[in-house]
Enzyme design. Structure first.
Site, PDB file in Angstrom:
ATOM      1  N   GLY A  72    -118.473   2.234  19.312  1.00 36.00           N
ATOM      2  CA  GLY A  72    -119.024   1.302  20.561  1.00 36.00           C
ATOM      3  C   GLY A  72    -118.962  -0.335  20.087  1.00 36.00           C
ATOM      4  N   GLY A 105    -113.566   3.497  18.330  1.00 32.96           N
ATOM      5  CA  GLY A 105    -112.517   3.861  19.081  1.00 32.96           C
ATOM      6  C   GLY A 105    -111.589   2.703  19.688  1.00 32.96           C
ATOM      7  N   ARG A 106    -112.257   2.125  20.811  1.00 32.69           N
ATOM      8  CA  ARG A 106    -111.343   0.807  21.079  1.00 32.69           C
ATOM      9  C   ARG A 106    -111.397  -0.411  20.423  1.00 32.69           C
ATOM     10  NH1 ARG A 106    -114.208   0.274  26.487  1.00 32.69           N
ATOM     11  NH2 ARG A 106    -115.185   2.025  25.847  1.00 32.69           N
ATOM     12  N   ARG A 146    -109.257   2.575  34.668  1.00 32.43           N
ATOM     13  CA  ARG A 146    -110.515   2.102  34.503  1.00 32.43           C
ATOM     14  C   ARG A 146    -111.351   1.299  35.294  1.00 32.43           C
ATOM     15  NH1 ARG A 146    -111.128  -1.068  30.073  1.00 32.43           N
ATOM     16  NH2 ARG A 146    -113.178  -0.364  29.518  1.00 32.43           N
ATOM     17  N   TYR A 179    -114.944   2.296  36.398  1.00 36.17           N
ATOM     18  CA  TYR A 179    -116.029   1.237  36.058  1.00 36.17           C
ATOM     19  C   TYR A 179    -115.899   0.030  36.168  1.00 36.17           C
ATOM     20  CZ  TYR A 179    -114.766   3.621  31.767  1.00 36.17           C
ATOM     21  OH  TYR A 179    -113.704   4.331  30.846  1.00 36.17           O
ATOM     22  N   CYS A 187    -101.749   5.215  46.555  1.00 36.83           N
ATOM     23  CA  CYS A 187    -102.306   5.081  47.963  1.00 36.83           C
ATOM     24  C   CYS A 187    -103.591   5.259  47.901  1.00 36.83           C
ATOM     25  CB  CYS A 187    -101.762   6.196  49.087  1.00 36.83           C
ATOM     26  SG  CYS A 187    -100.305   6.002  49.402  1.00 36.83           S
ATOM     27  N   TYR A 205    -108.222   3.751  26.105  1.00 41.22           N
ATOM     28  CA  TYR A 205    -108.636   4.553  27.410  1.00 41.22           C
ATOM     29  C   TYR A 205    -107.723   4.184  28.526  1.00 41.22           C
ATOM     30  CZ  TYR A 205    -112.748   4.902  24.731  1.00 41.22           C
ATOM     31  OH  TYR A 205    -113.674   5.388  23.495  1.00 41.22           O
TER      32      TYR A 205
HETATM   33  C1  LIG Z   1    -119.705  10.073  20.144  1.00 41.01           C
HETATM   34  C2  LIG Z   1    -118.787   8.943  20.181  1.00 41.01           C
HETATM   35  N1  LIG Z   1    -118.180   8.228  19.201  1.00 41.01           N
HETATM   36  C3  LIG Z   1    -117.136   7.406  19.330  1.00 41.01           C
HETATM   37  C4  LIG Z   1    -116.954   6.944  20.654  1.00 41.01           C
HETATM   38  C5  LIG Z   1    -116.117   5.644  20.628  1.00 41.01           C
HETATM   39  O1  LIG Z   1    -116.787   4.524  21.435  1.00 41.01           O
HETATM   40  P1  LIG Z   1    -115.757   3.101  21.445  1.00 41.01           P
HETATM   41  O2  LIG Z   1    -114.540   3.517  21.895  1.00 41.01           O
HETATM   42  O3  LIG Z   1    -116.465   2.457  22.304  1.00 41.01           O
HETATM   43  O4  LIG Z   1    -115.757   2.583  20.118  1.00 41.01           O
HETATM   44  C6  LIG Z   1    -117.493   7.308  21.732  1.00 41.01           C
HETATM   45  C7  LIG Z   1    -117.268   6.764  23.104  1.00 41.01           C
HETATM   46  O5  LIG Z   1    -117.524   7.065  24.280  1.00 41.01           O
HETATM   47  C8  LIG Z   1    -118.405   8.710  21.779  1.00 41.01           C
HETATM   48  O6  LIG Z   1    -119.244   9.045  22.783  1.00 41.01           O
END
Ligand SMILES: Cc1ncc(COP(=O)(O)O)c(C=O)c1O
Length: 440
Positions: free
Chosen positions: A248, A295-296, A333, A337, A364, A393
């Site tokens: 996150g 992740g991101r 995306r 959202y 379309c 993503y």
């Molecule tokens: C369990 C879990 N871990 C890690 C992540 C990665 O989140 P982020 O890409 O925001 O770091 C997510 C994203 O939904 C998640 O559900």
């Protein structure tokens, strides 16, 4: 305009990524094109890993594969010692193709299928994160079948919810993820795990949201989770060896977002490490093996998407559209959202931002937008637009909607670009189509 660590504008007035001129990339690979900078991913991943090792000790950084799932990215991050957070057989399969070690695989999912559990257990996945009542029995059965003891974590809902720039603590239990601590479901489920002889309960997991810049949100999650660990020990004598705090960590999409360098992410980890050590000390619990799952933050800003401007529609005084050769099929995306992005005209990168425009795609759908009302240089048909921070993503959420092929991905290292996902063909599009006998 924030050019991140990966981008610069060269003498020709063109945008460069990882030392490669984007105009050359477009000549060589065409558009739409995802481009990723190797150095950005390696720097940030290494910053996460070394900050955790140097400031906490026992722990792991698991890349959340959902942000970008490809063999090359797994190969890159596994070489740097990262684990992989996966949510499906497909992600595990791809991770193995990128030489990710099985013991570094974490399998998540709120509705894991039996074949996914079986695949994870058979291949020796490090941890399976239990997230539904029946999963203890399902994983136990798979472990028994394969003659293994499977290490498991339990996903709990700590009632801490973080949003961009703010966080709240709630007693909410309406998430589809995790067993709620507040209503006692987590206690009951964790106790039940010990009824299964082929499971080794290792610890707990939580994930409090995405695009989080306020480290205090993690501080609050650590308070709640360490209280909970203490409680499990005190009430039931259950020892928690692993604490997985999820991902996150926020990234810079537009000027509204803070800009974090690799060092800032390292500081983020130091905060978490110090907070967890202090909480463990104060509450007199054993310092758990700490897992974080960015992740991101590992890959969004490493990426840009390159497009060619096609239709230009200027509705005087109302809206100006630049239609590009991508759209919601390669970046859904905005549709999903209302995400915001920033962009530049890559072949006119030194020109001033002259207008407010919206970047739309070729699908379309009226909602097929990539960025709405953003400042940009003037562009004409044939100009190249680069949208920033598309490494996470985008490719992983892409589709073939409207019969569009998914764009290829190149990775750039020291100015040299190579495909990491090659272009699709129209044969790929119809590869699984069958005309049934009754239509022949
Ligand atoms: C369990 C879990 N871990 C890690 C992540 C990665 O989140 P982020 O890409 O925001 O770091 C997510 C994203 O939904 C998640 O559900």
């Amino acid at each position: 305009m924030n050019l991140r660590d990966t981008l610069r504008i060269n003498e020709a007035g063109h945008l460069e990524i990882g030392g490669a001129d984007t105009v050359d990339l477009v000549k060589r690979f065409g558009t739409p094109l995802y481009a990723l900078d190797y150095a950005y991913i390696a720097n940030v991943a290494s910053a996460f890993v070394s900050a955790l090792r140097d400031n906490y000790g026992e722990g792991a950084v698991a890349f959340a594969s959902k942000a970008f799932c490809s063999a090359a990215v797994y190969k890159l991050i596994s070489g740097l010692g990262l684990y992989a957070d996966t949510v499906s057989k497909g992600e595990m399969y791809t991770a193995f193709s990128g030489k990710m070690l099985p013991e570094r695989i974490i399998l998540h999912g709120n509705n894991k299928q039996a074949y996914e559990i079986d695949y994870a257990v058979e291949n020796g996945a490090g941890y399976i994160v239990l997230d539904a009542g029946h999963e203890a029995a399902a994983v136990d059965a798979a472990a028994k079948k394969h003659g293994k003891i499977q290490r498991v974590l339990v996903r709990v809902n700590p009632g801490v919810e973080a949003h961009t720039h703010r966080f709240v603590q709630t007693a909410r239990a309406d998430s589809k993820f995790g067993f709620s601590i507040a209503d006692g479901c987590a206690d009951a489920f964790i106790k039940s795990v010990f009824n299964y002889p082929n499971l080794e309960f290792c610890g707990v997991h939580c994930h409090i949201g995405s695009q989080i810049f306020d480290e205090e949100a993690y501080g609050l999650a650590i308070d709640v989770m360490t209280d909970y660990i203490k409680r499990l020990g005190g009430l039931y004598g259950i020892a928690v060896k692993v604490l997985n705090l999820g991902g996150g960590f926020g990234v810079h999409y537009t000027e509204k977002d803070p800009y974090y360098t690799a060092e800032n992410y390292a500081e983020y980890v130091v905060f978490i490490a110090e907070k967890l050590k202090e909480s463990a000390r104060k509450k007199d619990i054993a310092k758990p093996f700490l897992i974080i799952e960015p992740g991101r933050s590992l890959i969004a800003e490493a990426g840009i998407t390159l497009y060619t401007v096609g239709a230009v529609k200027d509705i005087k005084g109302i809206k100006k559209y630049y239609a590009v050769d991508g759209g919601m099929f390669e970046n859904p995306r905005y549709v999903m959202y209302r995400s915001e992005y920033s962009a530049i005209v890559a072949n006119r990168a030194t020109e001033p931002f002259a207008e407010t425009v919206s970047l739309t795609g070729k699908c379309c759908e009226s909602g097929d937008m990539i960025a709405v009302d953003i400042p940009l240089q003037r562009a004409d048909r044939g100009d190249i637009i680069a949208v920033f921070s598309t490494g996470a993503y985008n490719y992983s959420m892409s589709s073939r909607y409207n019969g569009n092929l998914r764009p290829p991905v190149v990775m750039v290292k020291n100015g040299q670009a190579e495909y990491i996902v090659k272009p699709e063909t129209y044969d790929d599009l119809i590869r699984h189509d069958i005309i049934p006998n009754f239509l022949k």
